[in-house]
Design an enzyme around this catalytic site. Structure first.
Site, mmCIF file in Angstrom:
data_model
loop_
_atom_site.group_PDB
_atom_site.id
_atom_site.type_symbol
_atom_site.label_atom_id
_atom_site.label_comp_id
_atom_site.label_asym_id
_atom_site.label_seq_id
_atom_site.Cartn_x
_atom_site.Cartn_y
_atom_site.Cartn_z
ATOM 1 C CG ASP A 26 -2.115 -0.785 1.188
ATOM 2 O OD1 ASP A 26 -2.324 -1.436 0.154
ATOM 3 O OD2 ASP A 26 -2.901 -0.776 2.166
ATOM 4 C CE LYS A 83 -6.847 -1.121 -0.365
ATOM 5 N NZ LYS A 83 -6.954 -2.579 -0.413
#
Lengths: 296, 191
Positions: A26, A83
């Site tokens: 991430d 996302k």
């Protein structure tokens, strides 16, 4: 010579096969993306806030600002994922238009639809989705997910839920592998999973797509644990950039994922990494704040 | 005959499964000592930057270079092809064995990944169905490099230089085992 075919199932699944044995990290900006690439990440996940911050700050968590995503895509040569909210097919359309390499339809963001997930077959870009058990994994594959990850409990730095979900998926696969073919329909009904995918999984002895672990991995040993349990690779969210020395920790997690069966190497790379992220006891989190129960 | 597949990251298991199905002993290579007694090495698909960093960290670059220079067969698919090349257009650790200039992500991002039937004369008349994923291509080849396949627009996607074989696509992701058999045939029987 025949025409080129794009966006096919084979290139979607094949893309995930290229990521196997690797670590997807991430990142929230270009600088973090470069650190991830330099550390040996096989891909990065672009998002606005890491799950630990989403958990702390609350509010609605949405797709990241396109400016951020483009900045990250420009900063690295490795694949960039991003996302979208569960069921938010327009966020997914936007991400596809931006040219991201994979979309994570993710429970870490606030769901946009509590009943329906995105029809992922309708897209040219491939999708990865979270799961807690085999039925959920096969439902997502049925909708077109070309890669699966366990949900774990994101933003906790606690690997317990990732272990629970990986054991559930892999254990259920072992169970159906030992079934007679005339038992598959019943198990499909029980799990709420498409029969054809139950059959295919039983015959292959594994999911028909790549299966990573995610949600709570914070140390090199956590990553190796998930690999030894039988997943194909790992996502690390808050675990890297919420630690005291992200570069060293990221590199150590990459090395432990490659050498997951070599305790001497894992011991060596685990030394002197500084503080890991603080972490949360999942049992202390109120039920309504759990992320893994989002989606079905 | 034992063939090693570089297993730092990527789709090495797919290569190993095909080799084993063809009756060849196949092993994973993560450390230099695992190169001993191998008749050939495959560099799989994956992320070439990840391979490069791990190969440097674990002292694999020189042993792999030496292995290639002994004349034993080496085959790189996609990222493995980048790793094998002399020139990749940017600073990243590579073996630099094969006299080709490679362009990374030559077709664009994942949404441009594609499948296509390729004419590959060395494999016979039947086209090879090739899967290209964020694939590189070969921009130019040096002397002594033989081009084995091109796209319709002329782009070079497979080449061979003596014991070194490179494909921009992923034969390990298909059921057609002709590339693997072609590679195995390059391995000289050990006396």
């Amino acid at each position: 010579m025949a025409e080129k075919a794009v966006g096919t199932w084979a290139v979607k699944v094949g893309m995930a096969q290229q990521l196997k044995g690797g670590v997807i990290m991430d990142v929230t900006n270009a600088e973090q993306a470069k650190i991830a690439e330099e550390a040996g990440a096989c891909a990065v996940m672009a998002l606005e806030r890491v799950p630990a911050d989403i958990r702390r700050e609350g509010g609605v968590a949405r797709m990241a600002d396109p400016t951020k995503i483009i900045e990250i895509m420009d900063a690295v040569t490795i694949p960039v994922m991003a996302k979208a909210r569960i069921g938010h097919f327009v966020e997914a359309q936007v991400l596809e238009a931006l040219g991201v390499d994979y979309i994570d339809e993710s429970e870490v963001l606030t769901p946009a639809d509590e009943e329906h997930h995105i029809d992922k077959h309708a897209f040219r870009v491939p999708f990865v989705c979270g799961c807690r058990n085999l039925g959920e994994a096969l439902r997502r594959i049925g909708e077109g997910a070309a890669m699966i990850r366990t949900k774990g409990e994101a933003g906790t730095g606690n690997v317990v839920e990732a272990v629970r979900h990986a054991r559930a998926v892999l254990g259920e696969i072992r169970r159906i592998q030992n079934m007679r073919p005339d038992e598959w329909m019943h198990v499909a009904k029980e799990m709420g999973a498409p029969y054809e995918l139950v059959k295919q999984t039983a015959e292959l002895g594994r999911l028909p797509v790549v299966n990573f672990a995610a949600g709570g991995i914070a140390t090199p040993a956590d990553a190796a644990l998930m690999m030894q349990l039988g997943v194909d690779g790992v996502f690390v969210g808050s675990g890297i950039f919420k630690s005291s020395d992200p570069m060293r920790r990221a590199k150590a997690i990459v090395e432990a994922t490659t050498h997951y069966n070599d305790p001497e190497i894992i011991a060596r790379v685990s030394r002197g990494l500084g503080e890991a992220m603080l972490g949360l006891d999942v049992r202390q989190i109120p039920e309504k704040e759990l992320l893994a129960v989002r989606g079905w | 005959m034992r063939i090693g597949v570089l297993a730092l990251q990527g789709d090495f298991i797919e290569h190993i499964q095909i080799l084993r199905a063809l009756g060849v002993e196949a092993v994973e290579v993560r450390l230099p000592a695992q190169l001993r007694d191998l008749a050939g090495v495959i560099l799989p698909g994956g992320e070439s930057t990840t391979f490069g960093k791990l190969a440097v960290e674990y002292g694999l670059i020189e042993p792999l270079r030496e292995f290639g220079k002994t004349g034993k067969p080496m085959w790189g698919t996609c990222a493995g092809m980048i790793f094998l090349a002399k020139e990749v257009g940017r600073a990243q650790p590579v073996l630099g064995l094969m006299d080709v200039k490679v362009k990374r992500n030559a077709f664009g991002r994942q949404v441009e990944s594609f499948e296509v039937d390729l004419d590959v004369p060395v494999l016979g008349a039947e086209p090879f169905h090739a899967i290209f994923i964020r694939a590189p291509l070969i921009e130019s080849v040096g002397e002594g490099v033989r081009v084995l396949a091109r796209l319709d627009d002329g782009a070079i996607v497979a080449a061979q230089q003596g014991n070194l074989l490179a494909t921009a696509f992923h034969p390990e992701l298909t059921r057609d085992t002709r590339w693997h058999r072609y590679f195995i045939a390059q391995v000289k029987p050990v006396a």
